[in-house]
Motif scaffolding. Structure first.
Motif, PDB file in Angstrom:
ATOM      1  N   PHE A 166       0.806  -1.216   0.000  1.00 40.03           N
ATOM      2  CA  PHE A 166       0.000   0.000   0.000  1.00 40.03           C
ATOM      3  C   PHE A 166       0.839   1.267   0.000  1.00 40.03           C
ATOM      4  O   PHE A 166       0.333   2.346   0.270  1.00 40.03           O
ATOM      5  N   SER A 167       2.155   1.143  -0.292  1.00 41.96           N
ATOM      6  CA  SER A 167       3.012   2.331  -0.388  1.00 41.96           C
ATOM      7  C   SER A 167       3.235   2.682  -1.849  1.00 41.96           C
ATOM      8  O   SER A 167       3.390   1.797  -2.707  1.00 41.96           O
ATOM      9  N   PRO A 168       3.310   3.959  -2.172  1.00 44.11           N
ATOM     10  CA  PRO A 168       3.527   4.371  -3.575  1.00 44.11           C
ATOM     11  C   PRO A 168       4.987   4.143  -3.983  1.00 44.11           C
ATOM     12  O   PRO A 168       5.883   4.144  -3.129  1.00 44.11           O
ATOM     13  N   PRO A 169       5.241   3.951  -5.255  1.00 42.40           N
ATOM     14  CA  PRO A 169       6.639   3.773  -5.717  1.00 42.40           C
ATOM     15  C   PRO A 169       7.512   4.949  -5.301  1.00 42.40           C
ATOM     16  O   PRO A 169       7.083   6.101  -5.307  1.00 42.40           O
ATOM     17  N   GLY A 170       8.751   4.651  -4.909  1.00 42.92           N
ATOM     18  CA  GLY A 170       9.686   5.678  -4.481  1.00 42.92           C
ATOM     19  C   GLY A 170       9.550   6.022  -3.015  1.00 42.92           C
ATOM     20  O   GLY A 170      10.328   6.837  -2.497  1.00 42.92           O
ATOM     21  N   GLY A 171       8.611   5.416  -2.329  1.00 43.39           N
ATOM     22  CA  GLY A 171       8.405   5.711  -0.922  1.00 43.39           C
ATOM     23  C   GLY A 171       9.320   4.894  -0.033  1.00 43.39           C
ATOM     24  O   GLY A 171      10.180   4.131  -0.485  1.00 43.39           O
ATOM     25  N   THR A 172       9.103   5.052   1.287  1.00 43.45           N
ATOM     26  CA  THR A 172       9.936   4.379   2.276  1.00 43.45           C
ATOM     27  C   THR A 172       9.045   3.677   3.299  1.00 43.45           C
ATOM     28  O   THR A 172       8.063   4.257   3.784  1.00 43.45           O
ATOM     29  N   VAL A 173       9.386   2.437   3.632  1.00 37.28           N
ATOM     30  CA  VAL A 173       8.732   1.684   4.711  1.00 37.28           C
ATOM     31  C   VAL A 173       9.690   1.663   5.879  1.00 37.28           C
ATOM     32  O   VAL A 173      10.871   1.315   5.722  1.00 37.28           O
ATOM     33  N   SER A 174       9.211   2.041   7.067  1.00 39.32           N
ATOM     34  CA  SER A 174      10.077   2.146   8.245  1.00 39.32           C
ATOM     35  C   SER A 174       9.706   1.085   9.270  1.00 39.32           C
ATOM     36  O   SER A 174       8.527   0.792   9.494  1.00 39.32           O
ATOM     37  N   LEU A 175      10.736   0.562   9.905  1.00 41.54           N
ATOM     38  CA  LEU A 175      10.578  -0.424  10.971  1.00 41.54           C
ATOM     39  C   LEU A 175      11.259   0.148  12.201  1.00 41.54           C
ATOM     40  O   LEU A 175      12.465   0.402  12.195  1.00 41.54           O
ATOM     41  N   ARG A 176      10.483   0.385  13.300  1.00 37.11           N
ATOM     42  CA  ARG A 176      11.033   1.063  14.466  1.00 37.11           C
ATOM     43  C   ARG A 176      10.787   0.225  15.726  1.00 37.11           C
ATOM     44  O   ARG A 176       9.753  -0.445  15.845  1.00 37.11           O
ATOM     45  N   VAL A 177      11.714   0.326  16.664  1.00 36.92           N
ATOM     46  CA  VAL A 177      11.640  -0.386  17.944  1.00 36.92           C
ATOM     47  C   VAL A 177      11.728   0.640  19.064  1.00 36.92           C
ATOM     48  O   VAL A 177      12.597   1.516  19.040  1.00 36.92           O
ATOM     49  N   SER A 178      10.846   0.520  20.056  1.00 39.05           N
ATOM     50  CA  SER A 178      10.866   1.424  21.213  1.00 39.05           C
ATOM     51  C   SER A 178      10.196   0.722  22.388  1.00 39.05           C
ATOM     52  O   SER A 178       9.356  -0.161  22.205  1.00 39.05           O
ATOM     53  N   PRO A 179      10.562   1.102  23.636  1.00 37.24           N
ATOM     54  CA  PRO A 179       9.888   0.535  24.807  1.00 37.24           C
ATOM     55  C   PRO A 179       8.568   1.266  25.064  1.00 37.24           C
ATOM     56  O   PRO A 179       8.381   2.411  24.667  1.00 37.24           O
ATOM     57  N   ASP A 180       7.649   0.588  25.761  1.00 36.18           N
ATOM     58  CA  ASP A 180       6.413   1.272  26.148  1.00 36.18           C
ATOM     59  C   ASP A 180       6.685   2.141  27.368  1.00 36.18           C
ATOM     60  O   ASP A 180       7.795   2.188  27.896  1.00 36.18           O
ATOM     61  N   GLN A 181       5.683   2.854  27.838  1.00 34.63           N
ATOM     62  CA  GLN A 181       5.878   3.808  28.919  1.00 34.63           C
ATOM     63  C   GLN A 181       6.285   3.134  30.224  1.00 34.63           C
ATOM     64  O   GLN A 181       7.040   3.700  31.015  1.00 34.63           O
TER      65      GLN A 181
END
Length: 524
Positions: free
Chosen positions: A431-446
């Motif tokens: 569902f992303s348009p050509p030339g776009g970027t898919v990001s994968l992020r990791v973070s702790p919860d509060q």
């Protein structure tokens, strides 16, 4: 028991009906008891009121004869005795019409009857002395000694019938002079209790005190009382005696009995209605269970068919295509290599769809095993990114990974976690348009007890009307046959089920600039 051709067990139906019957019967009995108390109280008050009316009418009738006697005593005292008998008879003649139940009046100076009115038919009583009549002399003596009048009877009369005799002493100048005796027709006087239309629905009985200061009463008029029916009693204090009036409602059938029958009839109708409803529901439930069983059987057959008739040969086909692509039979021409690669790619896509169908079936049945262990995110994330290389290249997209916590570990099944990441990444890529970027992020919860893994795309976002259906099975934002993104609509449903089985949580946020799907897994 059979209903519309289907066997229905009686036990499950009888238990609620029996409980309803017991509760309904208890409610009816309590209601009838309460209504009975109120009805009996009202009936007692009404009976007491009507008894007072009867007593008042009876006392009025008796007082007429008593007042006539008292008037005669006053007349004799004004005439200084029986000096002018003709004048006394004239006075009696003028007063007799006032009392219709009068039989005769006798005047007895020195307790010997000297005048009786009317004389006709009563000549034999003239000259009789009370002292010579053993049945009446004791009563006369008591009147002379007490100086008080007294009412006696009913007593049998020589001329027939019964009479009430009212005797009053006469005193002249403070000395006893004689006696005035008034005989009243008891049948005419008391018969009004029976003949009056106002009291036809009442059972009336009169009793007389057997002796002064006695608690015993003897019946002098009226029928027997019904011992099973309520009655009211009241006293009539008369000269020299005490009467007791008993009032009872004649049996006309208790309305409570009809209320009882009506309420139980209503309870029976309710039981029939509830029983029929339960039977229908049991039948519908049995039909649903039969349909569910049939659907389950067909589904199992379908899954078995997919597993054995499609997956097994498809695996063999993919193995053969992999050998061809790897040059097992020699080098292929560029066109042949392209066709083998295309067939291999489509076969792998078909195999994934089949695997999704099998996985969702296992998840629904709760039969998918989970091997929960500590999984290092810096190992599983690169593998997931590497597995999307072909799709990224075809979609002309970049994949970025932002993991500032290289030591982050989660408690999960590594294989199933990889499956969830593959689903989220492939969705973001589709569902992303050509030339776009898919990001994968990791973070702790509060709270620092869980790790958040987020996949962000730069697509058009999710329509608000579809956001409530994102994690449902076989649903897609574009369900038409011309949709750009393929798939069965099972990826997110499988992902949610897998994350929840691993003790985690899955969710998303969406805007016009893109969507972010995230999972929260317990830290290990």
């Amino acid at each position: 028991m059979r209903l519309l051709g289907r066997q229905t067990p009686l036990g499950p139906l009888l238990r609620p009906l029996l409980a309803l019957l017991l509760v309904g019967a208890l409610i009816i009995e309590v209601l009838i008891w309460q209504v009975g108390i109120s009805t009996r109280s009202q009936a007692a008050q009404q009976l007491l009121s009507r008894g007072a009316e009867v007593r008042s009418a009876l006392e009025t009738r008796l007082r007429d004869g008593i007042y006539l006697t008292r008037g005669l005593v006053s007349f004799l005292q004004s005439q200084n005795g029986l000096r002018d008998p003709e004048r006394v008879e004239a006075w009696l003649a003028s007063m007799r019409n006032e009392v219709d139940y009068l039989i005769n009046i006798g005047i007895a100076p020195d307790n010997r009857i000297a005048l009786i009115y009317p004389r006709e038919g009563n000549e034999a009583a003239l000259g009789l002395a009370y002292s010579e009549m053993p049945t009446q002399w004791p009563i006369v003596q008591q009147i002379v000694l007490s100086g008080e009048p007294a009412l006696a009877g009913p007593l049998p009369l020589v001329q027939g019938g019964s009479g009430l005799i009212y005797r009053s002493p006469v005193y002249l100048d403070g000395r006893y002079w004689g006696l005035v005796s008034t005989v009243m027709d008891a049948s005419a006087l008391l018969g009004m209790l029976q003949s009056d239309p106002r009291w036809q629905d009442l059972n009336l009985q009169l009793q007389r005190q057997s002796a002064p200061q006695s608690n015993e009463f003897v019946r002098i008029w009226g029928d027997d009382l019904n011992p099973d029916a309520a009655h009211q009693t009241m006293l009539l204090r008369l000269p020299g005696t005490l009467w007791r009036l008993s009032v009872q409602q004649r049996s006309a059938g208790s309305p409570l009995r009809y209320y009882h029958l009506a309420l139980y009839g209503l309870l029976l109708l309710v039981l029939v209605a509830v029983g029929w409803t339960l039977l229908v529901r049991r039948r519908e439930q049995a039909e649903r269970e039969a349909l569910r069983s049939e659907t389950e059987r067909m589904k199992n057959e379908f899954v078995s068919t997919i597993n054995h008739e499609l997956r097994t040969p498809l695996t063999s086909i993919l193995g053969t295509l992999s050998l061809l692509h790897g040059g097992a039979v020699g080098s292929l021409s560029p066109e042949a290599g392209r066709l083998v690669s295309l067939a291999k790619h489509n076969g792998e896509h078909l195999l994934k769809l089949i695997s999704d169908l099998l996985d969702i079936d296992k998840l629904q049945a709760g039969s998918m095993p989970m091997d929960l262990q500590a999984v290092a995110l810096d190992q599983v994330l690169p593998n997931a990114m590497q597995g999307q290389g072909v799709m990224l290249m075809q979609a002309e997209l970049k994949l970025e990974c932002d993991n500032a916590f290289p030591g982050a570990c989660v408690r999960a099944d590594p294989t199933r976690l990889r499956q969830v990441l593959d689903n989220l990444l492939s969705n973001a890529i589709k569902f992303s348009p050509p030339g776009g970027t898919v990001s994968l992020r990791v973070s702790p919860d509060q709270q620092g007890r869980r790790w958040r893994i987020a996949v962000e795309d730069q697509g058009a976002g999710i329509a608000p009307a579809f956001q409530t259906k994102v994690f449902e099975r076989f649903t897609q934002a574009d369900g038409s046959s011309q949709r750009k993104a393929g798939g069965t609509g099972l990826g997110l449903a499988i992902s949610r089920a897998l994350v929840e089985r691993m003790g985690g949580e899955i969710g998303f946020t969406s805007a016009a600039s893109g969507s972010c799907f995230y999972i929260l897994l317990p830290a290990a």
